[in-house]
Write an enzyme that holds these catalytic residues in place. Structure first.
Site, PDB file in Angstrom:
ATOM      1  N   CYS A   2     -34.070  61.358 -87.414  1.00  0.00           N
ATOM      2  CA  CYS A   2     -33.759  60.664 -88.660  1.00  0.00           C
ATOM      3  C   CYS A   2     -32.923  59.405 -88.389  1.00  0.00           C
ATOM      4  CB  CYS A   2     -32.965  61.519 -89.645  1.00  0.00           C
ATOM      5  SG  CYS A   2     -33.690  63.136 -89.948  1.00  0.00           S
ATOM      6  N   ARG A  27     -37.215  56.635 -85.525  1.00  0.00           N
ATOM      7  CA  ARG A  27     -36.463  57.889 -85.434  1.00  0.00           C
ATOM      8  C   ARG A  27     -37.094  59.012 -86.247  1.00  0.00           C
ATOM      9  NH1 ARG A  27     -31.412  56.505 -83.384  1.00  0.00           N
ATOM     10  NH2 ARG A  27     -30.629  58.555 -83.911  1.00  0.00           N
ATOM     11  N   TRP A  74     -37.051  62.830 -89.949  1.00  0.00           N
ATOM     12  CA  TRP A  74     -37.860  63.657 -89.061  1.00  0.00           C
ATOM     13  C   TRP A  74     -37.465  65.089 -89.424  1.00  0.00           C
ATOM     14  CZ3 TRP A  74     -36.998  67.245 -85.057  1.00  0.00           C
ATOM     15  CH2 TRP A  74     -38.127  67.556 -84.292  1.00  0.00           C
ATOM     16  N   ASN A  98     -28.251  62.780 -90.426  1.00  0.00           N
ATOM     17  CA  ASN A  98     -29.111  62.918 -89.247  1.00  0.00           C
ATOM     18  C   ASN A  98     -28.496  64.007 -88.379  1.00  0.00           C
ATOM     19  OD1 ASN A  98     -30.615  62.583 -86.887  1.00  0.00           O
ATOM     20  ND2 ASN A  98     -29.389  60.844 -86.196  1.00  0.00           N
ATOM     21  N   GLY A  99     -29.284  65.040 -88.047  1.00  0.00           N
ATOM     22  CA  GLY A  99     -28.754  66.115 -87.197  1.00  0.00           C
ATOM     23  C   GLY A  99     -29.079  67.475 -87.798  1.00  0.00           C
ATOM     24  N   GLU A 480     -47.961  63.697 -66.828  1.00  0.00           N
ATOM     25  CA  GLU A 480     -47.783  62.594 -67.783  1.00  0.00           C
ATOM     26  C   GLU A 480     -49.109  62.277 -68.494  1.00  0.00           C
ATOM     27  OE1 GLU A 480     -45.599  61.085 -69.305  1.00  0.00           O
ATOM     28  OE2 GLU A 480     -46.273  59.069 -69.776  1.00  0.00           O
ATOM     29  N   LYS A 484     -49.488  62.433 -72.480  1.00  0.00           N
ATOM     30  CA  LYS A 484     -49.942  61.288 -73.281  1.00  0.00           C
ATOM     31  C   LYS A 484     -51.136  61.693 -74.150  1.00  0.00           C
ATOM     32  CE  LYS A 484     -47.392  58.918 -73.190  1.00  0.00           C
ATOM     33  NZ  LYS A 484     -46.207  58.870 -72.372  1.00  0.00           N
ATOM     34  N   GLU A 487     -50.006  64.092 -77.094  1.00  0.00           N
ATOM     35  CA  GLU A 487     -49.226  63.528 -78.195  1.00  0.00           C
ATOM     36  C   GLU A 487     -50.007  62.506 -78.996  1.00  0.00           C
ATOM     37  OE1 GLU A 487     -45.554  61.509 -77.158  1.00  0.00           O
ATOM     38  OE2 GLU A 487     -46.400  60.753 -75.310  1.00  0.00           O
ATOM     39  N   HIS A 503     -54.726  79.304 -58.287  1.00  0.00           N
ATOM     40  CA  HIS A 503     -53.834  80.446 -58.520  1.00  0.00           C
ATOM     41  C   HIS A 503     -53.847  80.895 -59.974  1.00  0.00           C
ATOM     42  CE1 HIS A 503     -52.378  80.222 -54.441  1.00  0.00           C
ATOM     43  NE2 HIS A 503     -52.205  78.916 -54.595  1.00  0.00           N
ATOM     44  N   LYS A 603     -39.494  58.680 -82.048  1.00  0.00           N
ATOM     45  CA  LYS A 603     -39.238  57.965 -80.804  1.00  0.00           C
ATOM     46  C   LYS A 603     -37.941  58.416 -80.151  1.00  0.00           C
ATOM     47  CE  LYS A 603     -40.215  54.693 -77.866  1.00  0.00           C
ATOM     48  NZ  LYS A 603     -41.252  55.116 -76.903  1.00  0.00           N
TER      49      LYS A 603
HETATM   50  O1  M6R Z   1     -35.656  58.296 -75.170  1.00  0.00           O
HETATM   51  P1  M6R Z   1     -35.947  59.267 -74.062  1.00  0.00           P
HETATM   52  O2  M6R Z   1     -36.578  58.609 -72.891  1.00  0.00           O
HETATM   53  O3  M6R Z   1     -34.762  60.085 -73.688  1.00  0.00           O
HETATM   54  O4  M6R Z   1     -37.023  60.250 -74.673  1.00  0.00           O
HETATM   55  C1  M6R Z   1     -37.487  61.350 -73.954  1.00  0.00           C
HETATM   56  C2  M6R Z   1     -38.732  61.914 -74.566  1.00  0.00           C
HETATM   57  O5  M6R Z   1     -38.491  62.297 -75.900  1.00  0.00           O
HETATM   58  C3  M6R Z   1     -39.900  60.915 -74.541  1.00  0.00           C
HETATM   59  O6  M6R Z   1     -40.172  60.484 -73.250  1.00  0.00           O
HETATM   60  C4  M6R Z   1     -41.161  61.566 -75.140  1.00  0.00           C
HETATM   61  O7  M6R Z   1     -41.603  62.599 -74.317  1.00  0.00           O
HETATM   62  C5  M6R Z   1     -42.254  60.509 -75.357  1.00  0.00           C
HETATM   63  N1  M6R Z   1     -42.822  60.655 -76.671  1.00  0.00           N
HETATM   64  C6  M6R Z   1     -43.370  60.608 -74.401  1.00  0.00           C
HETATM   65  O8  M6R Z   1     -44.358  59.649 -74.605  1.00  0.00           O
END
Ligand code: M6R
Length: 608
Positions: A2, A27, A74, A98-99, A480, A484, A487, A503, A603
């Site tokens: 948030c 956020r 959020w 926020n929190g 990664e 990607k 998400e 395995h 984000k």
């Molecule tokens: O701001 P940060 O790099 O600490 O964020 C970490 C993760 O939340 C961030 O990398 C998240 O996994 C991304 N959405 C990946 O694309």
């Protein structure tokens, strides 16, 4: 997560609050709302979904008033629907938060017993009713807010506004960030300085446990026990300009295309290309020779950058590395070496789990260091050694350029560590630095493969599952790639170390399963090809990302290949990140998902 905003102003504040919320939408974007106060009456507009819905609501039903608070959400407690959108009201009190209030159940029970009726499923609403209860008990607004804040457990950045006072917002911070902006006869509050950049660059950051009385022409900060505290006012470098997409369809693809440039800038910060030496700046200098262990903590993509870093530090500097996902690290009570360094990697610098890990390491007396993109963030401000990534603002929720810049910093640091620890001599240093200097050129070349990769994405779009494979530094890249794809396209994807497939996960392979294999032609290429053959024998549909020699030597029919340029080993994770980013991007575009703001994500993750 948030984002929150507050303005005690001298002009209509609702449009200003919406402008600030736009800068905070990274956020969270489940709902948004604004409340203002005029002639002693609180009023609000709220809307489910993105900020644009709130803007439409405000156009149809404008809000007047020269003091107000706003929120972009959020969802944590309660579905992302309008009744759960902030600001939350209790008679004469409005709150944005926020929190997470961890003791909200207990507080709610108590308030319900006192006759308060709850209209949302949120934890936040207890704050509004607690403050209102204080007012009904005869406390002044500031006293009521202070009494309520003292009852809260958990993480919060909050702003409280009162129907009875059009020159007062009470703010508090315990965990998530909160900045106060100083204007000319106006004061502002925001989750970050960038939100306030159109109004002021004079910023005071609240620290954990602080609460503040914010008025048009003054701001006072207190600790929880009520004693006054001084916090320095600083000049923020946050730009008031909104970053735009340029000619690109999405921020994500724009940010993918920025990589040659930002990787170059980032590397140039750590490496003297003329002298062909690593050159750490004074303010970030660490004595790697004295370290006996490096502990890396991060989340998500930043964690996967750290995982690549582990291979590099161990290989080039013979420095043992422990690496943890921050949310696990913070509870595992790891004994830490007295001569160790803890390194935190974060784009936002505000990730709650990473920050909690940092606090643990601080308590253990560790040397704290961070690789961070947002230089005014809490993580950057909390560490002794700060290694910036010069990626610029990353707007797409899926991390792309921040990841490759984190890798660039890690590569340079691993070389610096190798030199300092006597495992890299000056000739090898020159060689490695020259190899690093090639990363921008190779990433630029790989961008030209976009059309071809978009075509390959047809093989992934709408598939129920996808597996990514890699070995060595390409194993974190496989993780990664899967992250990607998940998400952005909501396709279930897993990354595996290629040798681990047999395995267990190999049981998943059938004719329907796409397998993306990341395998430059290197000393373990043949091993990975054997693993790929095991997959092919079971009908799996392979997309191989390799170089020309790898494509020739794979010797397999019926596979699709993305042919990369041949490049030095140390830059392969940086450059091979691009095809996996583009593959996920084009799969998502073909499936019509919201690429820049995928569902359920934010984000900056400022809750546990
Ligand atoms: O701001 P940060 O790099 O600490 O964020 C970490 C993760 O939340 C961030 O990398 C998240 O996994 C991304 N959405 C990946 O694309």
């Amino acid at each position: 997560m948030c984002g929150i905003v507050g303005i005690v102003g001298t002009r209509p504040v609702a449009p200003l609050i919406v402008d600030a919320l736009k800068r905070l939408e990274y956020r969270g974007y489940d709902s948004a709302g604004v409340a203002t106060l005029e002639n002693g009456a609180l009023d609000r507009r709220r809307a489910e979904g993105k900020l644009v819905n709130l803007q439409e609501r405000l156009e149809a039903e404008p809000l007047s008033g020269q003091i107000g608070i706003g929120h972009t959400r959020w969802a944590t407690h309660g579905a992302p629907v309008e009744i759960n959108a902030h600001p939350h009201f209790s008679s004469n009190v409005a709150v944005v938060h926020n929190g997470i209030i961890e003791n909200f159940r207990e507080l709610r029970g108590e308030l319900q017993a006192d006759g308060f009726v709850f209209s949302s499923q949120t934890d936040t609403e207890v704050i509004a009713h607690l403050v209102e209860k204080g007012l009904r008990d005869g406390l002044e607004p500031v006293e009521a807010a202070h009494a309520a804040i003292k009852r809260l457990r958990g993480a919060f950045a909050l702003a409280v506004m009162f129907g009875a006072d059009d020159n007062l917002i009470v703010a508090a911070r315990n965990g998530p960030p909160l900045a106060v902006g100083h204007g000319e006869g106006e004061m502002y509050l925001g989750s970050d300085a960038v939100a306030l950049a159109p109004f002021t660059n004079r910023i005071t950051y609240l620290e954990d446990g602080d609460w503040a009385i914010v008025k048009r022409d003054s701001m006072q900060i207190f600790s929880l026990d009520g004693s006054a505290i001084e916090r320095i006012q600083q000049r923020s470098v946050g730009s008031a300009l909104m970053v735009d997409k340029g000619n690109h369809r999405h921020f994500m693809i724009k940010e993918i295309y920025e990589q040659p440039e930002v990787i170059g800038h980032t590397l140039a910060h750590y490496v003297d290309f003329n002298e062909q030496k690593v050159a750490l700046r004074q303010e970030s200098t660490v004595d790697f020779a004295k370290l006996d262990r490096l502990n890396i903590t991060a989340c998500g993509t930043a964690y996967l950058a750290g995982l690549v870093g582990k291979y590099w530090f161990e290989r080039h500097a013979r420095l043992p590395v422990d690496i943890d996902i921050a949310s696990e690290f913070r509870y595992r009570e790891m004994p830490m070496s007295a001569d160790g360094m803890s390194l935190f990697i974060s784009q936002s610098g505000e990730t709650a789990d990473t920050l909690a890990g940092l606090k643990y390491c601080e308590a253990q007396g560790q040397h704290l260091a961070a690789i961070v993109n947002v230089q005014e963030s809490t993580i950057a401000r909390s560490c002794k050694s700060v290694f910036p990534t010069l990626a610029g603002p990353e707007i797409g929720v899926a991390s792309t350029k921040a990841f490759t810049c984190q890798l660039s910093v890690l590569a340079a640091l691993a070389v610096a560590a190798g030199v300092q620890r006597g495992h890299i001599d000056s000739e090898r240093e020159r060689e490695l630095v020259e190899q690093l200097s090639e990363a921008p050129r190779y990433t630029n070349d790989v961008l030209k493969l976009e059309g071809e990769i978009a075509t390959m994405a047809h093989g992934l779009a709408n598939k129920p599952n996808v597996i990514y494979l890699g070995r060595d530094t390409n194993f974190p890249l496989a993780l990664e790639g899967a992250l990607k794809l998940k998400e952005l396209s909501y396709i279930h994807a897993e990354g595996y170390a290629a040798g681990e497939l047999k395995h267990g996960p190999i049981a998943l392979i059938d004719e329907e399963m796409p397998i993306v294999t990341i395998a430059p032609h290197d000393n373990i290429f043949e091993k990975t090809v054997s693993n790929m053959q095991e997959v092919a024998a079971r009908g799996g549909k392979i997309i191989l990302i390799t170089d020309e020699r790898g494509a020739e030597e794979a010797g397999m029919d019926d596979i699709k290949t993305i042919v990369m340029p041949k490049m030095p080993e140390i830059i392969t994770p940086i450059v091979y990140a691009l095809p996996i980013q583009m593959l996920a991007y084009h799969t998502a575009v073909q499936m019509g998902t919201d690429v820049d703001q995928p569902r359920n994500l934010a984000k900056s993750v400022t809750v546990e």
